[in-house]
Write an enzyme that holds these catalytic residues in place. Structure first.
Site, PDB file in Angstrom:
ATOM      1  CB  CYS A 115      -3.846 -10.339   2.211  1.00 47.22           C
ATOM      2  SG  CYS A 115      -2.725  -8.929   2.260  1.00 47.22           S
ATOM      3  CB  CYS A 147      -0.336 -10.902   3.214  1.00 46.51           C
ATOM      4  SG  CYS A 147      -1.502  -9.785   4.032  1.00 46.51           S
TER       5      CYS A 147
END
Length: 334
Positions: free
Chosen positions: A71, A74
């Protein structure tokens, strides 16, 4: 830096949604135990989630950052939220959970209502319940607002920086700009992009009559907040002080010119700048309002432009600003 940032300062001591109660399903390997120690940022797993999140949240709000290695957002959010939590100095904790490494836990939390299909997602736990959450890689200012909201909902607490800013403002009101500068600097050591602290520091330097330090501080303001009203107001105050200082020694002569010719608007403009530097805000505004009353379009509205610059520097809630705004509105709309 010469204007205090970088010196070691100590901060003062720490003083709405779906539920995941203590009875929530417990993954195999989870253990009940005493509250986690003094760690502010920890890695969460299926084995320790009950202890370091649900149980720990009975004493202090716990943010859980759900992430995965694949991700990209993230990886943008995690260092931001770590900075905000670190600056909170123990008033809130952070637990980071890799959803790929903890699939059983992720499945249980998803069944309990957490929208973990889209990450990054940060959930705030308080008293074993989910208090609030957000999704996506928010900028630092919004993450800070989220944490402030969580603290308020969890009992009215504030971030240490908020306490320091209140104390700094009180020091400025009490005529202690040196102490205020130390407090603003202490905020910036933890929150380098705090616009209120930058604006306050610049104003404190100006109150200490140190234009060089104020200018240096202004140059160091992070690019992301240079247009924030707190910074813009401090910049305006610095510019006005520079302009006013040039004519400050000519105040008596300017008054004589105005007495001899009330329509000497150049003299009124210069006198307004000088009065502002001397701290006589209402008198400074009065000179500009006199020009506007006589000829509001003089020099393409120069008097009104300078008056608005005064408002920006003084702050929109300053008594002199409020009074001058009322008088200006009366002139323009009568």
């Amino acid at each position: 830096m010469d204007y205090i940032i970088g010196q070691n300062r100590s901060a003062p001591p720490a003083g709405s949604g779906a539920g995941l109660h203590g009875e929530a399903p417990v993954a195999p390997g989870m253990v009940h135990g005493p509250q986690a120690g003094g760690d502010i940022i920890m890695d969460g797993t299926e084995a320790n989630f009950m202890q370091i999140v649900l149980e720990a949240s009975r004493n202090v709000p716990v943010l859980v950052d759900f992430w995965a290695d694949w991700c990209g957002p993230c990886k943008q959010l995690t260092p931001v939220i770590e900075r905000v939590v670190t600056a909170a100095k123990g008033r809130v904790r952070l637990v980071k959970v890799d959803i790929e490494a903890n699939r059983s836990l992720t499945a249980q939390l998803t069944r309990a209502g957490l929208p973990l299909q889209s990450i990054p997602m940060v959930a705030a736990f308080w008293k074993g319940q989910i208090l609030d959450l957000f999704q996506g890689a928010l900028p630092e200012s919004q993450v800070k607002q989220f944490v402030e909201t969580v603290l308020k909902a969890a009992g009215g607490g504030t971030l240490p920086s908020a306490d320091l800013l209140v104390e700094a403002a009180a020091a400025m009101e009490a005529g202690q700009p040196a102490h205020a500068a130390e407090l603003y600097s202490a905020v910036l050591e933890d929150e380098a992009e705090n616009p209120a602290a930058w604006g306050g520091l610049i104003r404190a330097m100006l109150a200490l009559d140190d234009e060089e330090a104020a200018s240096a501080a202004l140059d160091d303001v992070p690019a992301s907040i240079t247009t924030h009203p707190e910074v813009e107001g401090a910049r305006a105050e610095l510019e006005l002080k520079r302009e006013g200082r040039k004519v400050a020694g000519e105040a008596d002569e300017l008054r004589r010119r105005i007495e001899a010719n009330p329509d000497d608007f150049e003299a009124r403009m210069d006198l307004a700048s000088a009065l502002n530097v001397a701290g006589h805000r209402e008198e400074a505004a009065a000179e500009l309002l006199a020009i506007i009353k006589a000829d509001r379009e003089w020099k393409d509205g120069a008097a009104k432009q300078l008056l608005f610059k005064f408002f920006e520097a003084w702050g929109h809630t300053d008594p002199a600003t409020l009074s001058a705004r009322r008088r200006l509105s009366s002139m323009l709309f009568s």
